[in-house]
Structure formats: structure tokens, C-alpha cells
Design a protein around this motif. Structure first.
Motif, mmCIF file in Angstrom:
data_model
loop_
_atom_site.group_PDB
_atom_site.id
_atom_site.type_symbol
_atom_site.label_atom_id
_atom_site.label_comp_id
_atom_site.label_asym_id
_atom_site.label_seq_id
_atom_site.Cartn_x
_atom_site.Cartn_y
_atom_site.Cartn_z
ATOM 1 N N LEU A 107 34.483 46.129 47.833
ATOM 2 C CA LEU A 107 35.455 45.287 47.475
ATOM 3 C C LEU A 107 35.248 43.870 47.148
ATOM 4 N N HIS A 108 36.033 42.944 46.595
ATOM 5 C CA HIS A 108 35.894 41.544 46.169
ATOM 6 C C HIS A 108 37.061 40.600 46.730
ATOM 7 N N GLY A 109 36.876 39.749 47.685
ATOM 8 C CA GLY A 109 37.882 39.116 48.311
ATOM 9 C C GLY A 109 38.503 38.131 47.339
ATOM 10 N N GLY A 110 37.944 37.956 46.110
ATOM 11 C CA GLY A 110 38.688 37.027 45.231
ATOM 12 C C GLY A 110 38.051 35.748 44.957
ATOM 13 N N ASP A 111 38.701 34.816 44.254
ATOM 14 C CA ASP A 111 37.781 33.717 43.599
ATOM 15 C C ASP A 111 36.526 33.912 43.058
ATOM 16 N N LEU A 136 32.790 47.587 40.964
ATOM 17 C CA LEU A 136 33.760 47.378 41.933
ATOM 18 C C LEU A 136 34.971 48.289 42.011
ATOM 19 N N ASP A 137 35.375 48.444 43.433
ATOM 20 C CA ASP A 137 36.485 49.354 43.430
ATOM 21 C C ASP A 137 37.722 48.519 43.166
ATOM 22 N N ALA A 138 37.792 47.190 43.827
ATOM 23 C CA ALA A 138 39.156 46.524 43.668
ATOM 24 C C ALA A 138 38.701 44.901 43.978
ATOM 25 N N MET A 139 39.483 44.043 43.347
ATOM 26 C CA MET A 139 39.254 42.626 43.893
ATOM 27 C C MET A 139 40.759 42.009 44.116
ATOM 28 N N ALA A 140 40.680 41.253 45.036
ATOM 29 C CA ALA A 140 41.918 40.465 45.368
ATOM 30 C C ALA A 140 42.064 39.457 44.161
ATOM 31 N N LEU A 141 43.272 38.858 44.108
ATOM 32 C CA LEU A 141 43.578 37.781 43.132
ATOM 33 C C LEU A 141 43.610 36.451 43.869
ATOM 34 N N LEU A 152 44.431 33.444 29.732
ATOM 35 C CA LEU A 152 43.102 33.568 29.936
ATOM 36 C C LEU A 152 43.056 34.615 31.194
ATOM 37 N N LEU A 153 43.811 34.340 32.157
ATOM 38 C CA LEU A 153 43.709 35.274 33.315
ATOM 39 C C LEU A 153 44.138 36.549 32.932
ATOM 40 N N ASN A 154 45.119 36.739 32.019
ATOM 41 C CA ASN A 154 45.619 38.040 31.710
ATOM 42 C C ASN A 154 44.637 38.830 30.840
ATOM 43 N N GLU A 155 43.762 37.836 29.926
ATOM 44 C CA GLU A 155 42.740 38.538 29.407
ATOM 45 C C GLU A 155 41.574 39.169 30.108
ATOM 46 N N PHE A 156 41.432 38.372 31.247
ATOM 47 C CA PHE A 156 40.389 38.737 32.322
ATOM 48 C C PHE A 156 40.851 39.975 33.164
ATOM 49 N N ILE A 157 42.019 39.837 33.493
ATOM 50 C CA ILE A 157 42.437 41.185 34.258
ATOM 51 C C ILE A 157 42.306 42.417 33.345
ATOM 52 N N GLY A 158 42.934 42.169 32.117
ATOM 53 C CA GLY A 158 42.868 43.306 31.433
ATOM 54 C C GLY A 158 41.449 43.950 30.978
ATOM 55 N N SER A 159 40.422 42.992 30.901
ATOM 56 C CA SER A 159 39.082 43.390 30.460
ATOM 57 C C SER A 159 38.201 43.815 31.505
ATOM 58 N N VAL A 160 38.677 43.766 32.840
ATOM 59 C CA VAL A 160 37.524 44.332 33.879
ATOM 60 C C VAL A 160 38.232 45.899 34.226
ATOM 61 N N HIS A 161 36.843 46.630 34.611
ATOM 62 C CA HIS A 161 36.995 47.892 34.953
ATOM 63 C C HIS A 161 37.509 48.332 36.306
ATOM 64 N N PHE A 162 38.124 47.413 36.949
ATOM 65 C CA PHE A 162 38.608 47.624 38.135
ATOM 66 C C PHE A 162 39.969 47.009 38.628
ATOM 67 N N PRO A 163 40.703 47.367 39.330
ATOM 68 C CA PRO A 163 42.315 46.644 39.624
ATOM 69 C C PRO A 163 42.137 45.707 40.242
ATOM 70 N N VAL A 164 42.810 44.547 40.056
ATOM 71 C CA VAL A 164 43.065 43.157 40.463
ATOM 72 C C VAL A 164 44.202 43.156 41.355
ATOM 73 N N LEU A 165 44.369 42.996 42.809
ATOM 74 C CA LEU A 165 45.203 43.373 43.583
ATOM 75 C C LEU A 165 46.083 42.217 44.075
ATOM 76 N N ALA A 166 47.262 42.439 44.280
ATOM 77 C CA ALA A 166 48.334 41.228 44.763
ATOM 78 C C ALA A 166 49.499 42.107 44.795
ATOM 79 N N ALA A 167 49.867 42.397 46.178
ATOM 80 C CA ALA A 167 51.295 43.105 46.388
ATOM 81 C C ALA A 167 52.341 42.163 46.492
ATOM 82 N N ASN A 168 52.204 40.880 46.753
ATOM 83 C CA ASN A 168 53.264 39.709 47.123
ATOM 84 C C ASN A 168 53.391 38.767 45.871
ATOM 85 N N VAL A 169 53.136 39.527 44.620
ATOM 86 C CA VAL A 169 53.405 38.840 43.500
ATOM 87 C C VAL A 169 54.395 39.245 42.678
#
Length: 678
Positions: A107-111, A136-141, A152-169
Motif C-alpha cells: 500500500l501507498h499512503g499518498g502524496d 501496488l494494491d492501493a494508494m491513498a489520495l 491531470l489528476l484524472n489522467e493519472f488516476i485513470g492510467s495507474v494499474h491500482f485503485p486510488v482510494l478516498a471514501a470521504n470525497v
């Protein structure tokens, strides 16, 4: 179950990795592997490898540690981390996990964004390319994922092979992110008896007789005050959203729950104390290297795998975080009981270093230790559980060198000079092995920005004589190391945010209140300390007290840099204060500046247009219902996207100061901040 001892770090070979990783497991050797029918009702063991706040540190960072060698304590300089070294480490973890049938998540804790010239040049695309090679299995936003724009953030999230996670957005109103399917609240994994892992499509498709682990994301709910470009994304209360997510998962039958967060250690501890049902929090944002590293002269920022009791008084949450800038990787072992609750949690962070050791920061061949000393330092490292010599993964190193490094090196520009000794940066005095005066670099940056407003061409367009400057420590991303200094070291790495500068009138009383409020925010245990203020042409002392603490000395320099004449700030007198436009609006907890301008402002923002300073008058600062702070200009504001406009005045001011006024390339000759702690 036998008592488990912390395991050693993963070293450079698969054989050593197998021995060390297996060593962690010896305490569970007496547990028979459950059969398929028993598995769901048996204790469940999970390993989580994790990183956070990697900030585009694709190349290693030069740093130092202390070691015992030659019957003495040596300061040892070497290279730390870098993404090829991280990749070697996680590959070895996977080798052991596969051979032993262990359950492993990464896991990746973001940034992942921001931090180096690589990011400035490639706008997140290189980050996606490199991170996709990690599995990676997942990364925090993270908050810095909002540093550019949501397209550009949308492009990044759409191109990575792991989910980017944020339950409170809530992205439903944002034109770029509302249809992004890879930005998710949570992701589900099922583990079979051999440790094989598969993704589960939905809560309605949970497999029987397998252990299911849910990983959900939590981001800062005050993101609009921290990040510059959040668009129309809504950020929801962290505690309420986390509890709702846990309740949803548990109601569907998921017992093993992991939160990957980017909110900082202090807020992770709050989350654990106010939310029931999170078994482990894998965090980021506060750049906290958890664990006792005093033997290496890296300090002790708190226990690794701290356990906090939940509000129900019976269950606990384990918290881990792994430092910053791709220098370390954490590995935590979690045992869930038959009801899916935390039973055990232990592990360590491991600093990843090169195998060559030097006596000086420049790390020249002539400064390499003798072979006997090299061998003794290497032996010392092997005896530690929280540092390891790890070779870079060669294919990734070659890929970076071939496809990205030439452009980076070509972009670093002219040589400013040779830095005779390191100019250290610490966000808050006392951190990063600093003394009560803290950063040497932040006061130099602030002084350079003050001096930029003293330049005749700037004076001509502003009509203002500045008194001093203030900078937030978090805006400075790297130190200045001994050796050759180029323009790009400042504009692409040290001050990468390309912020224009502002001058605004404040009374002495307002300045004092600003300093006290921001300092107090950073003194809370495990608080985010990027807002800590440093001055240029200003000095102050702050005495911490039980309760609030206060500024006890606050003076402006009416002399020169090397012949200062200090005068106390008068509460009722008005001073022209230089700061970044970001801080000037009151962002990142500098709320006093917003309050001073919410009904009207005399602030002037300055950018370079065709190389010449141009002024933009500010009418006031407005705060919207979602907490965002907006600078409203009397006419049109700076158009930073235009080719002829250079808004990176923060970096340009420092470059020009070092080129033209301060060619010694040394820290300021006097301390600016004195923080007296209890």
C-alpha cells in the motif's frame, strides 16, 4: 502462540530475504495451516508492506547516519532510497511471501506527486509510469495529488494499474473526476490457503471459505485549505465517513478492515480513538518515520505499530507510517482473531541505503572510507533491524536514466555556485535533528524574498518598502547540499510550487498573533508542521507553556544582513510583510491573514511578465462554504498559464539573491527562530 520478536530488514538477496522474513514467522510455526473449511473461522495473518509521501523521489537522496566502526562513532554519508531501491525491496518481500504462502499487500499512503524536477517536467505522467511497475494494491489520495488540476489528476488516476482510494470525497459535481471509476472508496481482496490474492468485484460477491480484506481510503476533510486546486470535489468529515464505511463493510460480512490514509499521524490517532472497526491504519502526510532510530542518529518519532483503543473500549487499531521521499519501506505483520478483530500487530520501518560509504556529504571518490572501515560500517548495518543495504533494481534504474534523466539534467540550468557546507532544513525546530533554531534554509529563503521586494524594479511597480518576509516551512521541499548548485535545484526541487509573491500590510499585533497561532498548531503532538513560520529580516522567540505558549521576542532588522540592528515590533505600527500568495490568502492554517483581508486588502501580488515585475491589486480574500480561500483581485489576476508570464517568483527571488547578493551560499549569520520547548 509464541512471542514474536521484530524481524530483520530485507537485504539484497532472495536467500537472505527468506531467512529474515521467515524469522518473523517462527513464532507462528506451531499454528497448523487450517484447511479450506476451517479457514474462515481461524486466526488470519496478513503482512502489509507500505510507503508514503514518496514525492517523485525517483533518484536516491544523499544523507547520513551514525555507525560504530573503528571503535568510534562515525558519521557515514551515503545514498538513501529512490524508487529503484524501493522496487528491489518489494520484489524480495514478494519472493518470500510466495515461497512461504504468506498473505501480502503493498500500500501507498499518498502524496506520490510533487517534490522533484521530474514531477515539474512530466506533470504526474512519470509518476504513473514508475508506480505501475511496483504492483501496488492501493494508494491513498494525497493532498499534493491536487497540485496541478483535476484534469491531470484524472489522467493519472485513470492510467495507474491500482485503485486510488478516498471514501470521504464526493466527485459528482467535478467535471473531470465525476466519471473516474478508479477513484474508489474501498477495494476488496480475497486470500486463499496458499496466500494467493484476488480482487473481489463487489460486496455482493464475497467468496466463501476465504479471508476477505477491505482497504478503504481517508483523505483530509479540510483539503480546500491545504491543496490549491481541488476543483468541485467535496470533502466529507473523516470520522463520520470512516465509521459509515466500516459499518457498510461489516454489514456485508467483511471482518478484516484496513484504512490507508493521508491525514497525518495525529489525525490517524484521532481516527482510531473515534471510529470502531478499523484494524490497521497505514498512514501518510506527516512524513513520520515511526520507530526508534536513535542508534543511527535519526531520532525516535514514536512507536512503530502503535495500538489505540477504539471508542467501544474493547477493540484496537494499529497505526503505521513510513517516513518520506522513498527512503524507507515499512513491513507490518497483523493477526486477526476469529472475529476479524486485531489480535497482534508488529513490525518495523527499514531505511534503504547504498553499499558505498563516505566521510563527506559530497561523496567524492576521494572521500570514500577505507576498505576496512567500509567493512565495519557494513557489518554495523547488518546488525541493525531498521536499516539495510539494498541494491537498485537495474531495469528501473536504466528506464529512468534513459527516458527521464536527460531532460531533467538539461533543465537544471546555469550553475549558481558551490555550496561550501550543507544548509539544513527542518520544518519545526527540534525535528530532523535540528536544535531550537530549526531550519537554516527557511530563513535564507525568506530573506531572499524580502530582498527581492527591495530591488529597484520591484519598488518602482509596488511603491512599497518591505519590512520583512515570512515563509511556511512546508513550502520548502529539499535542503541545499554541499556541492555545485544549479538554478533547477531551487526552482524544480527546493521551491517547486511556482508561487508568486505578495506584500501585505499587517500591524505588529497581527504579526504576533499570526506567529503564535501557527506555532501552536504545530506543537500539538504529531501535528502537521508544514505551516511552521520562519522569517527573513525578522527574528522571534517562542516559549512553549502548559496551554498555549507565546512569542516573547519579536524584532525587525533595521540594519544589514551582516550588521543587523534589531528593533521590537510595535503592536500598533503597520509593517509591509512579504510572503507567498498561497500563504497570503490564509491557507494551511495561516488564518490570521485571511481574517485581516476578508473585508478589504491593500495586498499586492507580483509576477514576472516578459521578465519584468507586474503588480496585481487584491480587493479581499473570500472563504466559500466548502472552506476554500479565494483571492479576489480589483481587476484581472495573474494569468500564470500564459507563456510570457512567470509566476514562480518564490524561486526566482532566491536564485537572484544567491547569484547577485549572497554569493557565499551560506546560511544566514544569525538565528531567526528560537523555540523554547517545555
Amino acid at each position: 502462540m509464541k512471542h514474536l520478536q521484530p524481524w530483520g530488514p530485507i537485504k539484497t538477496t532472495a536467500i537472505t530475504s527468506l531467512i529474515l522474513f521467515s524469522g518473523l514467522m517462527t513464532g507462528c510455526a506451531d499454528l497448523a495451516k487450517p484447511n479450506q473449511q476451517q479457514r474462515a473461522a481461524a486466526p488470519f495473518e496478513l503482512y502489509i508492506a507500505h510507503v508514503n509521501d514518496t514525492h517523485s523521489a525517483f533518484d536516491p537522496i544523499r544523507s547520513a547516519f551514525t555507525a560504530q566502526a573503528d571503535n568510534t562513532t562515525l558519521k557515514v554519508h551515503t545514498e538513501f532510497g529512490g524508487h529503484p531501491r524501493l522496487l528491489s525491496q518489494i520484489k524480495q518481500h514478494r519472493v518470500v511471501a510466495a515461497e512461504q504462502g504468506y498473505n501480502l499487500l503493498f500500500l501507498h499512503g499518498g502524496d506520490a506527486w510533487q517534490g522533484t524536477g521530474y514531477f515539474i517536467l512530466n506533470e504526474g505522467r512519470m509518476n504513473a509510469d514508475i508506480l505501475n511497475r511496483f504492483g501496488l494494491d492501493a494508494m491513498a489520495l494525497g493532498n499534493h495529488e491536487f497540485d496541478l488540476n483535476n484534469q491531470l489528476l484524472n489522467e493519472f488516476i485513470g492510467s495507474v494499474h491500482f485503485p486510488v482510494l478516498a471514501a470521504n470525497v464526493d466527485t459528482s459535481a467535478d467535471q473531470h473526476l465525476r466519471e473516474q471509476t478508479n477513484l474508489r472508496p474501498y477495494v476488496l481482496f480475497a486470500f486463499d490457503q496458499q496466500g494467493n490474492k484476488t480482487k473481489v468485484a463487489s460486496l455482493n460477491q464475497l467468496p466463501k471459505n476465504q479471508q476477505v480484506v477491505a482497504v478503504f481510503g481517508v483523505v483530509l476533510d479540510d483539503m480546500p485549505n491545504i491543496a490549491p486546486n481541488t476543483g468541485d470535489v467535496r470533502f466529507l468529515d473523516m470520522v463520520t465517513s470512516a465509521q459509515h464505511t466500516v459499518n457498510t463493510l461489516e454489514a456485508a460480512g467483511v471482518q478484516n478492515i484496513v484504512a490507508v490514509t493521508h491525514i497525518g499521524l495525529g489525525l490517524d490517532q484521532r481516527l482510531a480513538s473515534e471510529v470502531n472497526g478499523i484494524d490497521i491504519i497505514v498512514g501518510g502526510h506527516s512524513h513520520t518515520l515511526l520507530g526508534d532510530f536513535t542508534e543511527l542518529d535519526w531520532g525516535n518519532q514514536g512507536p512503530y505499530a502503535e495500538q489505540i483503543t477504539n471508542p467501544n473500549g474493547s477493540t484496537r487499531t494499529c497505526i503505521v507510517q513510513a517516513g518520506e521521499y522513498a527512503q524507507a519501506m515499512g513491513l507490518v505483520r497483523v493477526v486477526f482473531d476469529t472475529k476479524g478483530k486485531l489480535a497482534e500487530c508488529s513490525g518495523t520501518n527499514t531505511l534503504l541505503i547504498d553499499q558505498q560509504f563516505y566521510s563527506q556529504a559530497t561523496q567524492l571518490a576521494s572521500e570514500r572510507f577505507s576498505e576496512p572501515t567500509q567493512a565495519q560500517v557494513a557489518q554495523f548495518v547488518r546488525q541493525q533491524i531498521n536499516i539495510a543495504m539494498v541494491a537498485e533494481e537495474p531495469n528501473l534504474r536504466q528506464h529512468i536514466n534513459k527516458h527521464y534523466k536527460p531532460e531533467l539534467e538539461a533543465s537544471f540550468g546555469e550553475v549558481i555556485g558551490f555550496v561550501p557546507q550543507n544548509i539544513m532544513h527542518a520544518r519545526r525546530p527540534g525535528s530532523n535533528n535540528s536544535d531550537k533554531h530549526g531550519s537554516q534554509l527557511a530563513p535564507l529563503v525568506a530573506y531572499a524574498q524580502y530582498r527581492w521586494f527591495m530591488r529597484p524594479e520591484v519598488q518602482q511597480v509596488t511603491g512599497r518598502v518591505p519590512d520583512f518576509a515570512l515563509v511556511g516551512a512546508g513550502g520548502i521541499r529539499t535542503a541545499i547540499n554541499q556541492g555545485e548548485l544549479r538554478e533547477g535545484n531551487i526552482s524544480l526541487e527546493m521551491l517547486p510550487f511556482a508561487s508568486h509573491l505578495a506584500v501585505v500590510s499587517l500591524t505588529g499585533a497581527q504579526v504576533k498573533a499570526l506567529l503564535e497561532d501557527t506555532i501552536r498548531q504545530t506543537l500539538v503532538p504529531n501535528a502537521h508542521d508544514g505551516k511552521f513560520p520562519y522569517g527573513g529580516n525578522l527574528r522571534y522567540s517562542f516559549n512553549e507553556a502548559v496551554g498555549l505558549g507565546e512569542v516573547t521576542q519579536l524584532e525587525v532588522n533595521r540594519g544589514s544582513l551582516y550588521d543587523p540592528q534589531w528593533q521590537p515590533l510595535q503592536p500598533e505600527a503597520t509593517y509591509n510583510v512579504v510572503t507567498s500568495s498561497y500563504s497570503a490568502a490564509g491557507n494551511d492554517g495561516w488564518t490570521n491573514l485571511y481574517e485581516a483581508q476578508q473585508h478589504g486588502s491593500d495586498r499586492l501580488d507580483v509576477v514576472l511578465v516578459n521578465g519584468k515585475p507586474q503588480v496585481y491589486e487584491v480587493a479581499k480574500v473570500r472563504q466559500t462554504a466548502d472552506g476554500k480561500l479565494h483571492t479576489l483581485y480589483k481587476q484581472q489576476g495573474p494569468e500564470c498559464a500564459k507563456k510570457e508570464t512567470d509566476c514562480a517568483v518564490d524561486a526566482q527571488s532566491v536564485i537572484r539573491f544567491l547569484q547577485e547578493e549572497h554569493q557565499s551560499l551560506l546560511a544566514l549569520p544569525y538565528p531567526v527562530v528560537t523555540l523554547n520547548r517545555l
